[in-house]
Design a protein around this motif. Structure first.
Motif, PDB file in Angstrom:
ATOM      1  N   LEU A  17       0.846  -1.188   0.000  1.00  0.00           N
ATOM      2  CA  LEU A  17       0.000   0.000   0.000  1.00  0.00           C
ATOM      3  C   LEU A  17       0.884   1.242   0.000  1.00  0.00           C
ATOM      4  O   LEU A  17       1.829   1.346   0.798  1.00  0.00           O
ATOM      5  N   PHE A  18       0.578   2.183  -0.877  1.00  0.00           N
ATOM      6  CA  PHE A  18       1.357   3.426  -0.930  1.00  0.00           C
ATOM      7  C   PHE A  18       0.422   4.629  -0.989  1.00  0.00           C
ATOM      8  O   PHE A  18      -0.516   4.676  -1.778  1.00  0.00           O
ATOM      9  N   ALA A  19       0.695   5.585  -0.094  1.00  0.00           N
ATOM     10  CA  ALA A  19      -0.131   6.789  -0.015  1.00  0.00           C
ATOM     11  C   ALA A  19       0.287   7.842  -1.028  1.00  0.00           C
ATOM     12  O   ALA A  19      -0.459   8.785  -1.302  1.00  0.00           O
ATOM     13  N   GLU A  20       1.488   7.705  -1.584  1.00  0.00           N
ATOM     14  CA  GLU A  20       1.974   8.576  -2.651  1.00  0.00           C
ATOM     15  C   GLU A  20       2.774   7.704  -3.608  1.00  0.00           C
ATOM     16  O   GLU A  20       3.489   6.795  -3.173  1.00  0.00           O
ATOM     17  N   PRO A  21       2.709   7.970  -4.922  1.00  0.00           N
ATOM     18  CA  PRO A  21       3.424   7.110  -5.873  1.00  0.00           C
ATOM     19  C   PRO A  21       4.929   7.127  -5.691  1.00  0.00           C
ATOM     20  O   PRO A  21       5.605   6.138  -5.976  1.00  0.00           O
ATOM     21  N   GLU A  22       5.478   8.250  -5.194  1.00  0.00           N
ATOM     22  CA  GLU A  22       6.929   8.308  -5.021  1.00  0.00           C
ATOM     23  C   GLU A  22       7.426   7.371  -3.933  1.00  0.00           C
ATOM     24  O   GLU A  22       8.598   6.986  -3.919  1.00  0.00           O
ATOM     25  N   ALA A  23       6.540   6.966  -3.004  1.00  0.00           N
ATOM     26  CA  ALA A  23       6.949   6.005  -1.980  1.00  0.00           C
ATOM     27  C   ALA A  23       7.303   4.667  -2.625  1.00  0.00           C
ATOM     28  O   ALA A  23       8.331   4.051  -2.306  1.00  0.00           O
ATOM     29  N   LEU A  24       6.460   4.206  -3.552  1.00  0.00           N
ATOM     30  CA  LEU A  24       6.749   2.962  -4.246  1.00  0.00           C
ATOM     31  C   LEU A  24       7.929   3.135  -5.193  1.00  0.00           C
ATOM     32  O   LEU A  24       8.759   2.226  -5.337  1.00  0.00           O
ATOM     33  N   SER A  25       8.040   4.285  -5.834  1.00  0.00           N
ATOM     34  CA  SER A  25       9.157   4.533  -6.756  1.00  0.00           C
ATOM     35  C   SER A  25      10.492   4.494  -6.024  1.00  0.00           C
ATOM     36  O   SER A  25      11.461   3.893  -6.490  1.00  0.00           O
ATOM     37  N   ALA A  26      10.547   5.166  -4.871  1.00  0.00           N
ATOM     38  CA  ALA A  26      11.794   5.207  -4.107  1.00  0.00           C
ATOM     39  C   ALA A  26      12.169   3.818  -3.601  1.00  0.00           C
ATOM     40  O   ALA A  26      13.331   3.391  -3.699  1.00  0.00           O
ATOM     41  N   ALA A  27      11.199   3.094  -3.052  1.00  0.00           N
ATOM     42  CA  ALA A  27      11.486   1.768  -2.514  1.00  0.00           C
ATOM     43  C   ALA A  27      11.901   0.805  -3.620  1.00  0.00           C
ATOM     44  O   ALA A  27      12.824  -0.004  -3.447  1.00  0.00           O
ATOM     45  N   SER A  50      13.100  -0.031   2.900  1.00  0.00           N
ATOM     46  CA  SER A  50      13.218   1.299   2.298  1.00  0.00           C
ATOM     47  C   SER A  50      11.919   2.085   2.350  1.00  0.00           C
ATOM     48  O   SER A  50      11.938   3.301   2.532  1.00  0.00           O
ATOM     49  N   GLY A  51      10.794   1.392   2.201  1.00  0.00           N
ATOM     50  CA  GLY A  51       9.548   2.092   2.029  1.00  0.00           C
ATOM     51  C   GLY A  51       8.864   2.574   3.275  1.00  0.00           C
ATOM     52  O   GLY A  51       8.047   3.508   3.235  1.00  0.00           O
ATOM     53  N   THR A  52       9.166   1.955   4.417  1.00  0.00           N
ATOM     54  CA  THR A  52       8.472   2.331   5.650  1.00  0.00           C
ATOM     55  C   THR A  52       8.616   3.818   5.947  1.00  0.00           C
ATOM     56  O   THR A  52       7.648   4.480   6.323  1.00  0.00           O
ATOM     57  N   ALA A  53       9.812   4.346   5.759  1.00  0.00           N
ATOM     58  CA  ALA A  53      10.036   5.766   6.026  1.00  0.00           C
ATOM     59  C   ALA A  53       9.282   6.660   5.066  1.00  0.00           C
ATOM     60  O   ALA A  53       9.007   7.824   5.382  1.00  0.00           O
ATOM     61  N   HIS A  54       8.913   6.121   3.907  1.00  0.00           N
ATOM     62  CA  HIS A  54       8.189   6.907   2.892  1.00  0.00           C
ATOM     63  C   HIS A  54       6.674   6.717   2.986  1.00  0.00           C
ATOM     64  O   HIS A  54       5.938   7.258   2.164  1.00  0.00           O
ATOM     65  N   GLY A  55       6.210   5.909   3.955  1.00  0.00           N
ATOM     66  CA  GLY A  55       4.779   5.673   4.070  1.00  0.00           C
ATOM     67  C   GLY A  55       4.304   4.469   3.304  1.00  0.00           C
ATOM     68  O   GLY A  55       3.102   4.338   3.047  1.00  0.00           O
ATOM     69  N   LEU A  56       5.219   3.571   2.945  1.00  0.00           N
ATOM     70  CA  LEU A  56       4.851   2.349   2.247  1.00  0.00           C
ATOM     71  C   LEU A  56       4.563   1.264   3.263  1.00  0.00           C
ATOM     72  O   LEU A  56       5.287   1.105   4.244  1.00  0.00           O
ATOM     73  N   LEU A  57       3.478   0.531   3.054  1.00  0.00           N
ATOM     74  CA  LEU A  57       3.103  -0.547   3.970  1.00  0.00           C
ATOM     75  C   LEU A  57       3.060  -1.848   3.197  1.00  0.00           C
ATOM     76  O   LEU A  57       2.386  -1.964   2.187  1.00  0.00           O
ATOM     77  N   VAL A  58       3.790  -2.856   3.684  1.00  0.00           N
ATOM     78  CA  VAL A  58       3.807  -4.178   3.101  1.00  0.00           C
ATOM     79  C   VAL A  58       3.187  -5.146   4.095  1.00  0.00           C
ATOM     80  O   VAL A  58       3.651  -5.245   5.227  1.00  0.00           O
ATOM     81  N   CYS A  59       2.126  -5.838   3.680  1.00  0.00           N
ATOM     82  CA  CYS A  59       1.467  -6.749   4.594  1.00  0.00           C
ATOM     83  C   CYS A  59       0.992  -8.006   3.871  1.00  0.00           C
ATOM     84  O   CYS A  59       1.070  -8.082   2.650  1.00  0.00           O
TER      85      CYS A  59
END
Length: 471
Positions: free
Chosen positions: A306-316, A462-471
């Protein structure tokens, strides 16, 4: 492919095929084409797509605006064909993009170039959870919100009568679609559950126990629920503006309307606009639940990202690529920043590049690339491919901001000159990304496919700091 050929042969003049149904300007269409080519070991040299808004460069603005509106109307689906749309056939057309054989898993969900890059590294297909349809709107106008809502409701009623297995999200966004918001209505059809073609693909084309990754864009936006499966959305997160800009006729929106040929004084948003809901690229709860049910029955694992902004997934994803390349003995020190439909996943792997994908050329999305580069270990080279949107908007990144992205390269700092020439209204086809990336030095052989557990571990780290959630 045989089923697709039979379907095309059976189609008459009033039965639109999937190529006619799925909007040319929709991101999922180009991403699907790029993902399927990468899985076949091919690049995107044959993709001549050009954004509709970027066509007819060099003509006077008023003339170009009229020409783009007419071209968009011709490319859109005629109203008389709306009742013939079959979402199940579209799903079959999508899975038929992929060559025969078994796959080690699948990536589904919201349209994202980062998700396509991740799927390419994993050796997996990518499939969207919905698709966009543009329908002709005769006598439409960019500033006619009441007319757009009423006309869209009639079109949605026909679509839903023929396709009860979808929900329809109408998006009226002149900040993202410019003059096209007055000549067509944009409808995102989201499957309520796994379409049968997807279910068959998962059951027949995945290896036993293969994992499934569901990528969910969880951005929210005010939504007017019209009932019966139709909802209206004024503006979008991808516009670069805020939802408040569309409610109060802000100065940025005023500029956008004037550029698109609209009259700001006629801008009257429906009241109330409705509560926040998932935006147009969200995923229907029933789709996710049916995917979970399938995974349980097939004894497969379902992983949700789950990503609240597309750049969170891009960065991760970029960080995962860097780790993947370095584990294979490569430097991982060359980066390419892609934008919108200017991408080529296969050429990225061939050259051993670290890909960062910007959803579009808005200042907010480009700032995400700047922040990621600023917080990353330095790259020896940074190549930047800005996709000109074809219209002017105060929300767009200027060339100085794109140059700032390229400046993070220690030795090579390259902003593509072709895309920059005439930006933001120049015309650059998708295959231009292939031409640019082909000039990069080869770094072969390509690494072995990325392990899914390594990918998930990397996304979490990498993504947790950007608001990425993996579950």
């Amino acid at each position: 492919m045989r089923e697709m050929q039979e379907w095309v042969a059976a189609s008459g003049p009033d039965v639109p095929g999937p190529r006619r149904i799925v909007a040319l300007d929709s991101p999922a269409r180009v991403l699907l084409a790029a993902a399927s080519r990468a899985l076949r070991g091919e690049d995107c040299a044959d993709l001549g797509y050009q954004p509709m808004l970027a066509r007819f460069p060099g003509t006077p603005e008023s003339v170009r605006r009229s020409a783009v509106a007419r071209a968009g109307g011709r490319a859109a689906l005629p109203v008389r064909q709306v009742g013939q749309v079959d979402a199940e056939w579209v799903a079959r057309w999508m899975v038929d993009h992929y060559p025969p054989g078994q796959y080690p898993g699948v990536v589904l969900g919201s349209p994202s170039g980062a998700a396509v890059h991740l799927a390419t590294a994993l050796g997996m297909p990518w499939l969207p959870a919905g698709f966009e349809v543009a329908v002709q709107w005769p006598q439409g106008a960019v500033d006619n919100l009441a007319g757009s809502l009423a006309y869209g409701a009639q079109v949605a009623e026909r679509l839903l009568a023929a396709n009860p297995g979808v929900r329809v999200r109408q998006v009226h966004d002149p900040a993202a679609r410019g003059v096209l918001a007055g000549s067509t209505v944009s409808l995102v059809l989201r499957w309520r559950q796994l379409p049968e073609a997807y279910r068959h693909f998962l059951g027949e084309r995945l290896a036993p126990g293969a994992p499934v990754l569901l990528m969910r864009d969880v951005r929210t936006w005010p939504v007017v629920d019209q009932g019966q499966g139709h909802a209206f959305q004024l503006g979008s997160p991808g516009s670069g503006l805020t939802s408040a800009d569309f409610r109060i006729l802000s100065e940025p929106l005023d500029q956008v309307l004037r550029v698109a040929g609209g009259d700001p004084q006629r801008w009257e948003p429906p009241a109330p606009l409705g509560p926040q809901g998932y935006a147009e690229h969200g995923i229907e709860p029933g789709f996710e639940q049916s995917l979970l049910d399938w995974a349980r029955e097939a004894d497969s694992s379902l992983h949700r990202v789950l990503f609240a902004e597309p750049e969170a997934l891009s960065a991760a994803t970029a960080d995962v690529y860097r780790g993947w390349l370095r584990a294979a003995g490569k430097t991982g020190d060359r980066c390419v920043v892609e934008c919108g439909r200017l991408l080529d996943p296969w050429q990225v792997v061939r050259a051993g590049l670290v890909p960062y994908w910007c959803e579009n050329a808005t200042s907010r999305r480009v700032a995400g690339a700047e922040w990621w580069l600023a917080g990353s270990d330095p790259f020896s080279s940074v190549d930047v491919l800005p996709e000109p949107p074809g219209m002017r908007s105060p929300a767009l990144a200027g060339l100085p901001q794109w140059l700032a992205v390229a400046s993070f390269g220690r030795r090579r700092r390259a902003l593509d000159r072709v895309a920059a020439r005439g930006y933001p209204v120049t015309s650059v086809p998708t295959r231009h990304a292939t031409e640019v990336l082909r000039a990069q030095p080869y770094d072969l052989p390509a690494p072995a496919p990325l392990d899914v557990q390594d990918a998930l571990t990397g996304l979490r780290a990498s993504g947790t700091a950007h608001g990425l959630l993996v579950c």
